[in-house]
Design an enzyme around this catalytic site. Structure first.
Site, PDB file in Angstrom:
ATOM      1  N   HIS A 165       3.379  -1.981  -1.132  1.00  0.00           N
ATOM      2  CA  HIS A 165       2.941  -2.393   0.204  1.00  0.00           C
ATOM      3  C   HIS A 165       3.396  -1.323   1.198  1.00  0.00           C
ATOM      4  CE1 HIS A 165       3.154  -4.628   4.016  1.00  0.00           C
ATOM      5  NE2 HIS A 165       2.189  -5.364   3.514  1.00  0.00           N
ATOM      6  N   ASP A 195      -3.178 -10.818   4.757  1.00  0.00           N
ATOM      7  CA  ASP A 195      -2.131 -10.100   5.495  1.00  0.00           C
ATOM      8  C   ASP A 195      -1.537 -10.970   6.608  1.00  0.00           C
ATOM      9  OD1 ASP A 195      -0.372  -8.018   5.690  1.00  0.00           O
ATOM     10  OD2 ASP A 195      -1.786  -6.566   6.483  1.00  0.00           O
TER      11      ASP A 195
HETATM   12 MN    MN Z   1       0.745  -6.628   4.589  1.00  0.00          MN
END
Ligand code: MN
Length: 348
Positions: free
Chosen positions: A185, A311
């Protein structure tokens, strides 16, 4: 949302959803206040989300640490059945090795407890501290085998260091042996990269994260990590951090670099760089709910390689799932995209 997984034919699993412990949030603010780090990317990101009093920053600060009613209500409002939880950037990677290792363990314990409370709504990945690679490998194993976590997550570089260095290979060995994916990430940009991005506010999710995390993935590929660990699975968010637009040129130029023996750091590989992007990588749509880009990655690497992600809470859009429900793909492909791929790759 009035529809259900039964009426629509698939569960919606969001695979890159952020959380942080209250302790980590407090420690980020302490680091900023004490001047203990001059990392400009960290100051840019958490100086805003940790300290700004704007509604956007306060909202994020509250949502990211709520692991019960508010998060579940947000998921219900957006039609998300399950979140795969990842300890948000920078995770434990800004701390010294000993503290980072213990914070990774306590965060994973708290994550496992959250999942025990809501096992049908939450699953998660194990955090670890790359600062101590051997302990990191043990924590990944503990997280997967003892806590029931479904893989590991790293927030890109660790204090400017990248995982292609052989000293980090125990981390890849652990993921490969456990047959679980490593999710790379974004982190705030490394100190070596961030300066030209800062004056125009391009250092974060708008572009800088993708530039830095895409670089990290490419370093693993040309550094030969997947020749050494051929069964290693890596997941990239944001539809591959830009890399799926580049395969032809990366392959072309890498072959020339190898032929001319330009650098000991870029030697011949067993496959073309793009073949590792196809064979070892998986992609999520976090922050990129846009049909042309999603279709490109599906066409390049296959419908079995692309998973839905929102997200949350950074890019929490209630209308996003409607956009994704309307992707021009078959019902079977849509079920793979929202549910089947995540269940297979993370063994949910
Ligand atoms: Mn993210």
């Amino acid at each position: 949302m009035s529809d259900t997984p039964e009426t629509r034919g698939y569960k919606r699993i969001a695979t890159e959803e952020a959380w942080l412990t209250p302790e980590l949030l407090q420690r980020y603010v302490q680091i900023l206040d004490s001047g203990a780090t001059n990392d400009p990317g960290f100051h840019s990101l958490w100086g805003f989300f940790g300290k700004s009093q704007t509604p956007r920053a306060r909202d994020l600060y509250e949502r990211i640490q709520d692991m019960d009613a508010r998060r579940l209500a947000d998921m219900d409002a957006a039609g998300i059945d399950m979140q795969l939880l990842l300890l948000s950037a920078p995770g434990v990677q800004v701390f010294e090795a000993g503290l980072a290792t213990s914070l990774a363990a306590s965060s994973n314990d708290q994550l496992a407890e959250t999942i025990r409370r809501h096992p049908t709504r939450f699953q998660g990945l194990a955090a670890f501290a790359p600062q101590d690679p051997q302990s990191a490998a043990k924590e990944i194993e503990r997280g997967v085998t003892r806590l029931g976590l479904k893989g590991a997550v790293v927030n890109s570089h660790t204090q400017g260091e990248y995982l292609d260095d052989e000293k980090y290979y125990d981390i890849f060995a652990a993921c490969e042996a456990l047959d679980v994916p490593l999710y790379i990430h974004p982190n705030s940009m490394s100190p070596q990269m961030v300066e030209p991005f800062l004056p125009r506010c391009l250092d974060a999710a708008i572009y800088g994260f993708a530039a830095e995390t895409g670089l990290h993935a490419l370093r693993l590929i040309v550094g030969g990590v997947f020749d050494r660990f051929p069964n290693l699975k890596v997941v990239l968010g944001h539809l591959g951090e830009g890399l799926p637009f580049w395969p032809y040129r990366i392959d072309f130029m890498h072959a020339g670099i190898v032929r001319s023996n330009r650098s000991p750091g870029a030697q011949a590989l067993q496959k073309k760089p793009s073949e590792y992007l196809r064979d070892n990588f998986y992609y999520t749509t976090s922050g990129m709910p846009w049909e042309p880009s999603i279709s490109l990655v599906q066409r390049l690497f296959g419908h079995d390689k692309v998973m839905y992600a929102m997200d949350y809470p950074y890019q929490y859009l209630k209308e996003e799932v409607d956009m994704m429900d309307n992707l021009p793909i078959t019902t079977e492909q849509k079920k793979m995209f929202f549910q089947g791929n995540a269940e297979r790759i993370f063994r949910l």
